[in-house]
Design a protein around this motif. Sequence first.
Motif, PDB file in Angstrom:
ATOM      1  N   ALA A 192       0.827  -1.208   0.000  1.00 43.63           N
ATOM      2  CA  ALA A 192       0.000   0.000   0.000  1.00 43.63           C
ATOM      3  C   ALA A 192       0.863   1.259   0.000  1.00 43.63           C
ATOM      4  CB  ALA A 192      -0.921  -0.011   1.217  1.00 43.63           C
ATOM      5  N   LYS A 193       1.915   1.261   0.802  1.00 43.32           N
ATOM      6  CA  LYS A 193       2.788   2.435   0.883  1.00 43.32           C
ATOM      7  C   LYS A 193       3.478   2.711  -0.447  1.00 43.32           C
ATOM      8  CE  LYS A 193       6.895   2.321   2.815  1.00 43.32           C
ATOM      9  NZ  LYS A 193       7.990   2.236   3.813  1.00 43.32           N
ATOM     10  N   GLN A 194       4.040   1.667  -1.061  1.00 42.03           N
ATOM     11  CA  GLN A 194       4.753   1.863  -2.317  1.00 42.03           C
ATOM     12  C   GLN A 194       3.833   2.339  -3.432  1.00 42.03           C
ATOM     13  OE1 GLN A 194       7.332  -1.512  -3.302  1.00 42.03           O
ATOM     14  NE2 GLN A 194       7.786  -1.810  -1.132  1.00 42.03           N
ATOM     15  N   LEU A 195       2.611   1.839  -3.460  1.00 44.45           N
ATOM     16  CA  LEU A 195       1.668   2.289  -4.487  1.00 44.45           C
ATOM     17  C   LEU A 195       1.209   3.717  -4.211  1.00 44.45           C
ATOM     18  CD1 LEU A 195      -0.287  -1.025  -5.006  1.00 44.45           C
ATOM     19  CD2 LEU A 195       1.101   0.168  -6.715  1.00 44.45           C
ATOM     20  N   ALA A 196       1.015   4.060  -2.939  1.00 39.74           N
ATOM     21  CA  ALA A 196       0.674   5.448  -2.602  1.00 39.74           C
ATOM     22  C   ALA A 196       1.798   6.393  -3.024  1.00 39.74           C
ATOM     23  CB  ALA A 196       0.402   5.568  -1.104  1.00 39.74           C
ATOM     24  N   GLN A 197       3.036   5.950  -2.836  1.00 41.77           N
ATOM     25  CA  GLN A 197       4.186   6.768  -3.245  1.00 41.77           C
ATOM     26  C   GLN A 197       4.249   6.950  -4.762  1.00 41.77           C
ATOM     27  OE1 GLN A 197       7.149   4.380  -1.165  1.00 41.77           O
ATOM     28  NE2 GLN A 197       7.532   6.050   0.282  1.00 41.77           N
ATOM     29  N   LYS A 198       3.628   6.032  -5.494  1.00 44.32           N
ATOM     30  CA  LYS A 198       3.562   6.143  -6.947  1.00 44.32           C
ATOM     31  C   LYS A 198       2.354   6.960  -7.400  1.00 44.32           C
ATOM     32  CE  LYS A 198       6.006   1.804  -7.950  1.00 44.32           C
ATOM     33  NZ  LYS A 198       7.091   2.381  -8.773  1.00 44.32           N
ATOM     34  N   GLY A 199       1.627   7.511  -6.436  1.00 43.04           N
ATOM     35  CA  GLY A 199       0.514   8.393  -6.757  1.00 43.04           C
ATOM     36  C   GLY A 199      -0.852   7.748  -6.759  1.00 43.04           C
ATOM     37  N   TYR A 200      -0.963   6.514  -6.323  1.00 40.42           N
ATOM     38  CA  TYR A 200      -2.256   5.841  -6.281  1.00 40.42           C
ATOM     39  C   TYR A 200      -3.089   6.299  -5.085  1.00 40.42           C
ATOM     40  CZ  TYR A 200      -1.236   2.254  -9.840  1.00 40.42           C
ATOM     41  OH  TYR A 200      -0.964   1.592 -11.009  1.00 40.42           O
ATOM     42  N   ARG A 201      -4.400   6.368  -5.280  1.00 38.81           N
ATOM     43  CA  ARG A 201      -5.304   6.434  -4.147  1.00 38.81           C
ATOM     44  C   ARG A 201      -5.360   5.030  -3.551  1.00 38.81           C
ATOM     45  NH1 ARG A 201      -9.763   7.573  -6.619  1.00 38.81           N
ATOM     46  NH2 ARG A 201      -9.956   9.777  -6.089  1.00 38.81           N
ATOM     47  N   VAL A 202      -5.183   4.906  -2.246  1.00 33.45           N
ATOM     48  CA  VAL A 202      -5.171   3.605  -1.576  1.00 33.45           C
ATOM     49  C   VAL A 202      -6.404   3.466  -0.704  1.00 33.45           C
ATOM     50  CG1 VAL A 202      -4.006   2.183   0.150  1.00 33.45           C
ATOM     51  CG2 VAL A 202      -2.665   3.363  -1.597  1.00 33.45           C
ATOM     52  N   ILE A 203      -7.137   2.381  -0.914  1.00 32.47           N
ATOM     53  CA  ILE A 203      -8.236   1.988  -0.027  1.00 32.47           C
ATOM     54  C   ILE A 203      -7.840   0.644   0.556  1.00 32.47           C
ATOM     55  CG2 ILE A 203     -10.692   1.475   0.165  1.00 32.47           C
ATOM     56  CD1 ILE A 203     -11.079   2.997  -2.518  1.00 32.47           C
ATOM     57  N   HIS A 204      -7.766   0.556   1.873  1.00 35.20           N
ATOM     58  CA  HIS A 204      -7.344  -0.714   2.454  1.00 35.20           C
ATOM     59  C   HIS A 204      -8.338  -1.202   3.497  1.00 35.20           C
ATOM     60  CE1 HIS A 204      -5.445   0.816   6.300  1.00 35.20           C
ATOM     61  NE2 HIS A 204      -5.425   1.934   5.594  1.00 35.20           N
ATOM     62  N   LEU A 205      -8.452  -2.519   3.574  1.00 36.34           N
ATOM     63  CA  LEU A 205      -9.375  -3.172   4.502  1.00 36.34           C
ATOM     64  C   LEU A 205      -8.600  -3.763   5.664  1.00 36.34           C
ATOM     65  CD1 LEU A 205     -11.081  -2.899   1.908  1.00 36.34           C
ATOM     66  CD2 LEU A 205     -12.071  -5.137   2.415  1.00 36.34           C
ATOM     67  N   ALA A 206      -9.140  -3.578   6.864  1.00 44.20           N
ATOM     68  CA  ALA A 206      -8.477  -4.092   8.064  1.00 44.20           C
ATOM     69  C   ALA A 206      -9.516  -4.401   9.127  1.00 44.20           C
ATOM     70  CB  ALA A 206      -7.473  -3.082   8.595  1.00 44.20           C
ATOM     71  N   ARG A 207      -9.240  -5.375   9.980  1.00 45.04           N
ATOM     72  CA  ARG A 207     -10.155  -5.711  11.074  1.00 45.04           C
ATOM     73  C   ARG A 207     -10.048  -4.729  12.231  1.00 45.04           C
ATOM     74  NH1 ARG A 207      -8.991 -11.609  12.941  1.00 45.04           N
ATOM     75  NH2 ARG A 207      -6.882 -10.922  12.459  1.00 45.04           N
ATOM     76  N   ASN A 208      -8.849  -4.203  12.470  1.00 46.18           N
ATOM     77  CA  ASN A 208      -8.577  -3.384  13.648  1.00 46.18           C
ATOM     78  C   ASN A 208      -8.539  -1.908  13.281  1.00 46.18           C
ATOM     79  OD1 ASN A 208      -6.759  -1.923  15.615  1.00 46.18           O
ATOM     80  ND2 ASN A 208      -6.923  -3.904  16.656  1.00 46.18           N
ATOM     81  N   LYS A 209      -9.472  -1.134  13.828  1.00 46.29           N
ATOM     82  CA  LYS A 209      -9.596   0.280  13.476  1.00 46.29           C
ATOM     83  C   LYS A 209      -8.355   1.076  13.874  1.00 46.29           C
ATOM     84  CE  LYS A 209     -13.520   2.295  14.284  1.00 46.29           C
ATOM     85  NZ  LYS A 209     -14.668   2.964  14.972  1.00 46.29           N
ATOM     86  N   ASP A 210      -7.817   0.826  15.060  1.00 47.11           N
ATOM     87  CA  ASP A 210      -6.651   1.583  15.523  1.00 47.11           C
ATOM     88  C   ASP A 210      -5.427   1.316  14.645  1.00 47.11           C
ATOM     89  OD1 ASP A 210      -8.118   2.701  17.570  1.00 47.11           O
ATOM     90  OD2 ASP A 210      -7.526   1.184  19.040  1.00 47.11           O
ATOM     91  N   LYS A 211      -5.207   0.049  14.302  1.00 50.08           N
ATOM     92  CA  LYS A 211      -4.081  -0.282  13.430  1.00 50.08           C
ATOM     93  C   LYS A 211      -4.265   0.324  12.048  1.00 50.08           C
ATOM     94  CE  LYS A 211      -2.703  -4.615  15.687  1.00 50.08           C
ATOM     95  NZ  LYS A 211      -2.537  -6.088  15.510  1.00 50.08           N
ATOM     96  N   ALA A 212      -5.506   0.352  11.574  1.00 48.16           N
ATOM     97  CA  ALA A 212      -5.789   0.928  10.256  1.00 48.16           C
ATOM     98  C   ALA A 212      -5.502   2.421  10.245  1.00 48.16           C
ATOM     99  CB  ALA A 212      -7.237   0.660   9.876  1.00 48.16           C
ATOM    100  N   ARG A 213      -5.885   3.107  11.298  1.00 47.73           N
ATOM    101  CA  ARG A 213      -5.636   4.555  11.382  1.00 47.73           C
ATOM    102  C   ARG A 213      -4.130   4.845  11.440  1.00 47.73           C
ATOM    103  NH1 ARG A 213     -10.273   6.174  15.872  1.00 47.73           N
ATOM    104  NH2 ARG A 213     -12.012   6.389  14.391  1.00 47.73           N
ATOM    105  N   LYS A 214      -3.420   4.029  12.180  1.00 43.00           N
ATOM    106  CA  LYS A 214      -1.968   4.210  12.249  1.00 43.00           C
ATOM    107  C   LYS A 214      -1.333   3.991  10.878  1.00 43.00           C
ATOM    108  CE  LYS A 214       2.209   2.551  14.593  1.00 43.00           C
ATOM    109  NZ  LYS A 214       2.763   1.610  15.596  1.00 43.00           N
ATOM    110  N   ALA A 215      -1.785   2.961  10.178  1.00 42.37           N
ATOM    111  CA  ALA A 215      -1.270   2.696   8.831  1.00 42.37           C
ATOM    112  C   ALA A 215      -1.563   3.859   7.905  1.00 42.37           C
ATOM    113  CB  ALA A 215      -1.876   1.406   8.284  1.00 42.37           C
ATOM    114  N   ASP A 216      -2.778   4.415   8.002  1.00 40.66           N
ATOM    115  CA  ASP A 216      -3.136   5.590   7.198  1.00 40.66           C
ATOM    116  C   ASP A 216      -2.115   6.712   7.378  1.00 40.66           C
ATOM    117  OD1 ASP A 216      -5.420   4.329   6.356  1.00 40.66           O
ATOM    118  OD2 ASP A 216      -6.815   5.772   7.228  1.00 40.66           O
ATOM    119  N   SER A 217      -1.831   7.017   8.625  1.00 40.23           N
ATOM    120  CA  SER A 217      -0.917   8.132   8.932  1.00 40.23           C
ATOM    121  C   SER A 217       0.469   7.884   8.358  1.00 40.23           C
ATOM    122  CB  SER A 217      -0.822   8.330  10.445  1.00 40.23           C
ATOM    123  OG  SER A 217      -2.068   8.685  10.992  1.00 40.23           O
TER     124      SER A 217
END
Length: 280
Positions: free
Chosen positions: A18-43
């Motif tokens: 997800a990070k590498q594709l975002a760095q290439k300019g992609y919009r990233v939508i990711h699915l995760a079970r844990n909301k806190d971990k997902a928010r941290k990944a977003d940041s």
Amino acid sequence: MKTVVVTGATAGIGFETAKQLAQKGYRVIHLARNKDKARKADSLIKAAAGHENVHHIVADLADLRSIQEAAGKIKEISRRIDALINNAGGIIDVDDRSKDGIEMNFAINHLGHFYLTNLLINELVASKARVINVSSEAHKIGYLNIERIKENKGLTSGFKGYGDAKLCNLLFTKSLHEQYSDRGLTAFSVHPGVVKTNFGHNMKGFVSGVVKFAQLFMITAAKGAATSVYLATKEGIEKNSGGYFKSRHLTTPSTQATSDKNAEDLWKLSEQIIKEALEN
């Protein structure tokens, strides 16, 4: 802006993908079970990419109705999907059942992604998207026991069951290619390499010792993400739709993974299991 959907992107290979594709300019939508971990990944992904087009959806791939909700939310964010990377998975070391009563190894490693992909199929076809299923060389020890799955016993547990699940990933890729490539959708399977992550950390006994020893020789998650990123972005790769890739190169899977009967049986049974589970 191109859009990619990634499952299991809060850590390990999924996060790096997800990070590498975002760095290439992609919009990233990711699915995760844990909301806190997902928010941290977003940041972390936003900081690395330098843009804010990173979105998480809380979803459980072992819960069919949760997957339905996630698919709806994905469509609200973007009707265009350039790549779907079915990355999430794991080794299930116990005989466990999902919320829908489906054996957990089968549910998490195959059925959840099968259902998500099919719920998004109109968008994927319209976008001429690439579907990338993260499999493993472990598929070569796998065996598709259709009768066992029909009896609601699912796959076996432990590393052997993981091999069975990774075989399902390749068979799913084969079917996607055969059913949709003439409409512009392409599908690929990936062996990411033997990657040093927390994968398999819940294993016990002898297998746990093997995993810990093997970590001494493993590649980084960033390197493990490289082939998925390559398949999502490489121009002209469409001609290899249906293929199995390792280290960015087309490679030969097991005989079981190329079986027309296996692929057809798995697809039909997956549809049947989902239908029956949602009716109950």
